[in-house]
Motif scaffolding. Sequence first.
Motif, PDB file in Angstrom:
ATOM      1  N   UNK A 314      35.875  21.438  43.755  1.00 43.13           N
ATOM      2  CA  UNK A 314      34.781  22.718  43.159  1.00 43.13           C
ATOM      3  C   UNK A 314      35.449  24.062  43.611  1.00 43.13           C
ATOM      4  N   UNK A 315      35.103  24.909  43.314  1.00 41.44           N
ATOM      5  CA  UNK A 315      35.106  26.432  44.322  1.00 41.44           C
ATOM      6  C   UNK A 315      34.646  27.346  44.693  1.00 41.44           C
ATOM      7  N   UNK A 316      34.830  28.065  45.811  1.00 42.25           N
ATOM      8  CA  UNK A 316      33.577  28.214  46.953  1.00 42.25           C
ATOM      9  C   UNK A 316      33.489  29.500  46.213  1.00 42.25           C
ATOM     10  N   UNK A 317      31.908  29.489  46.459  1.00 38.89           N
ATOM     11  CA  UNK A 317      31.186  30.584  44.604  1.00 38.89           C
ATOM     12  C   UNK A 317      30.739  31.772  46.018  1.00 38.89           C
ATOM     13  N   UNK A 318      30.009  31.804  46.789  1.00 31.33           N
ATOM     14  CA  UNK A 318      29.657  32.094  47.796  1.00 31.33           C
ATOM     15  C   UNK A 318      29.723  32.088  49.303  1.00 31.33           C
ATOM     16  N   UNK A 319      29.317  32.454  50.437  1.00 33.84           N
ATOM     17  CA  UNK A 319      29.193  32.401  51.817  1.00 33.84           C
ATOM     18  C   UNK A 319      27.923  32.287  52.104  1.00 33.84           C
ATOM     19  N   UNK A 320      27.404  31.493  52.994  1.00 32.90           N
ATOM     20  CA  UNK A 320      26.032  31.731  53.978  1.00 32.90           C
ATOM     21  C   UNK A 320      26.161  31.994  55.183  1.00 32.90           C
ATOM     22  N   UNK A 321      25.899  33.055  55.969  1.00 29.23           N
ATOM     23  CA  UNK A 321      25.575  33.841  57.041  1.00 29.23           C
ATOM     24  C   UNK A 321      25.201  33.059  57.669  1.00 29.23           C
ATOM     25  N   UNK A 322      26.679  32.893  58.736  1.00 29.46           N
ATOM     26  CA  UNK A 322      26.728  32.171  60.163  1.00 29.46           C
ATOM     27  C   UNK A 322      26.744  30.874  60.066  1.00 29.46           C
ATOM     28  N   UNK A 323      26.897  30.695  58.862  1.00 31.44           N
ATOM     29  CA  UNK A 323      27.079  28.980  58.346  1.00 31.44           C
ATOM     30  C   UNK A 323      28.553  29.420  57.989  1.00 31.44           C
ATOM     31  N   UNK A 324      29.592  29.210  58.481  1.00 32.38           N
ATOM     32  CA  UNK A 324      31.095  29.093  57.808  1.00 32.38           C
ATOM     33  C   UNK A 324      31.968  28.075  57.150  1.00 32.38           C
ATOM     34  N   UNK A 325      31.088  26.651  57.450  1.00 33.96           N
ATOM     35  CA  UNK A 325      31.622  26.017  56.857  1.00 33.96           C
ATOM     36  C   UNK A 325      30.554  25.570  55.976  1.00 33.96           C
ATOM     37  N   UNK A 326      29.571  25.452  55.847  1.00 37.69           N
ATOM     38  CA  UNK A 326      29.135  25.338  54.333  1.00 37.69           C
ATOM     39  C   UNK A 326      28.831  26.469  53.960  1.00 37.69           C
ATOM     40  N   UNK A 327      29.436  26.868  53.006  1.00 36.54           N
ATOM     41  CA  UNK A 327      29.420  27.416  51.740  1.00 36.54           C
ATOM     42  C   UNK A 327      28.734  27.391  50.278  1.00 36.54           C
ATOM     43  N   UNK A 328      28.428  28.117  49.555  1.00 37.00           N
ATOM     44  CA  UNK A 328      27.852  27.336  47.929  1.00 37.00           C
ATOM     45  C   UNK A 328      29.224  27.491  47.084  1.00 37.00           C
ATOM     46  N   UNK A 329      29.342  26.172  46.717  1.00 31.66           N
ATOM     47  CA  UNK A 329      30.598  25.304  46.218  1.00 31.66           C
ATOM     48  C   UNK A 329      30.329  25.222  43.953  1.00 31.66           C
ATOM     49  N   UNK A 330      30.570  25.677  43.783  1.00 30.35           N
ATOM     50  CA  UNK A 330      31.135  25.718  42.509  1.00 30.35           C
ATOM     51  C   UNK A 330      31.871  24.440  41.607  1.00 30.35           C
ATOM     52  N   UNK A 331      31.207  23.686  41.547  1.00 28.97           N
ATOM     53  CA  UNK A 331      31.510  22.070  41.363  1.00 28.97           C
ATOM     54  C   UNK A 331      32.361  22.358  39.567  1.00 28.97           C
ATOM     55  N   UNK A 332      32.852  21.773  39.791  1.00 27.15           N
ATOM     56  CA  UNK A 332      34.211  22.370  38.472  1.00 27.15           C
ATOM     57  C   UNK A 332      34.753  20.022  38.284  1.00 27.15           C
ATOM     58  N   UNK A 333      34.841  19.509  38.879  1.00 27.67           N
ATOM     59  CA  UNK A 333      35.213  17.739  38.703  1.00 27.67           C
ATOM     60  C   UNK A 333      34.409  17.343  39.299  1.00 27.67           C
ATOM     61  N   UNK A 334      34.326  15.591  38.152  1.00 27.23           N
ATOM     62  CA  UNK A 334      33.501  14.929  38.629  1.00 27.23           C
ATOM     63  C   UNK A 334      33.901  13.961  38.588  1.00 27.23           C
ATOM     64  N   UNK A 335      34.195  12.739  39.620  1.00 30.62           N
ATOM     65  CA  UNK A 335      35.032  11.256  39.231  1.00 30.62           C
ATOM     66  C   UNK A 335      36.041  11.424  38.432  1.00 30.62           C
TER      67      UNK A 335
END
Length: 368
Positions: A314-335
């Motif tokens: 996927x592509x990193x879509x947005x950040x979660x403040x204070x949780x830089x290792x756990x952003x919001x991901x736009x998933x573009x590929x599965x399997x």
Amino acid sequence: MRLISTKILRAGMTLGNTIYNVNERPLLHAHVTLTEQMIKRLHLLNVQYVYIDDERSRGIDIEETVPSSIRHQTIKEMQMAFELVKSPNKNNISAMLEKKTQAIQSTLKNIMAEMNSNKDLLMILSDAYLYDSYIFHHSFNVTLYTLAIGKQLKLPNIQLEYLGMGAMLHDIGKIMVDEQILMKSTPLTEEEFLEIQKHASNGFEILRNLHNVSLLSAHCAFQHHERIDGSGYPRGLKGPDIHPYAKIIAVADVFDACTSNRVYREKMLPSDALDILQDGSGTLFDPTVIKAFTQSIAIYPNGLSVGLNDGRKGIVARQNTGMSARPVIRVVEENGRLLTATYELDLSLNPESAISATDIDFSTETVH
């Protein structure tokens, strides 16, 4: 927008962000359709990554925390101040330098105001700038990282100003080092390395004689290469003897050095640079500073293509403040298959999922 390697650029792709040349003027404007000639030019200039705008990354916003106009003004002021140091006319150099550092202090306050108004994780688009003098852009970036750490550590404003000035001027002593040594692409000799090491002491001597620069700021130049196990320079100080400001700037300095193009190696992605810092945590660098750093910067910047531990991409879509290792991901590929309809996965709400790799060579698109 998303960040990709220039190795996989193709004619017809749309540039996402403006790229500035060494004179701080636009080289290629955002939204231009790339041609083969433009791509060859980027390769010749050793540009490794660019942001592109395509269908699967549309709507992913990528903005610097501090506007490019403030970056340009700050670097201009720093360049004028640094050049005074190597002026052949040494008369009244301190008086002239004090005037220039007043201008730098003014731009520092503008930077602090921008950072105070922006609550998101710090994001620096170093890929948007080409430069012929590494020192000034490096000093600017180190200032941003340093202030972000200081804010995370809840330092009061007056201390942030001292810290910020120390970061801006931490490398001023390098202006006295032979540029051929600074720009050497092959390993340094022992004599050359000793010459470069002098920049810490030289910077301290320059700054401590300026009435409008705090002695605390001057010590940032003096001690930013000290390491808590005593392996640093110029004095081999150990943990308790190193000023807390210098410990902060040491982390910011190494991180930016790793994530910037250098004459002797290519830049790293932020996550790889953080691994280097983590490896030195407790021996070279202060663990408290590293923790504050990871909580305040975007380790996986918006637009970066990543792989997850379950095989999805996927592509990193947005950040979660204070949780830089756990952003919001736009998933573009599965399997192993690209999805017709993408979806978002918030890693802060899905502890079983994690980023396992970054992939700037990941191609998802048809050209439009």
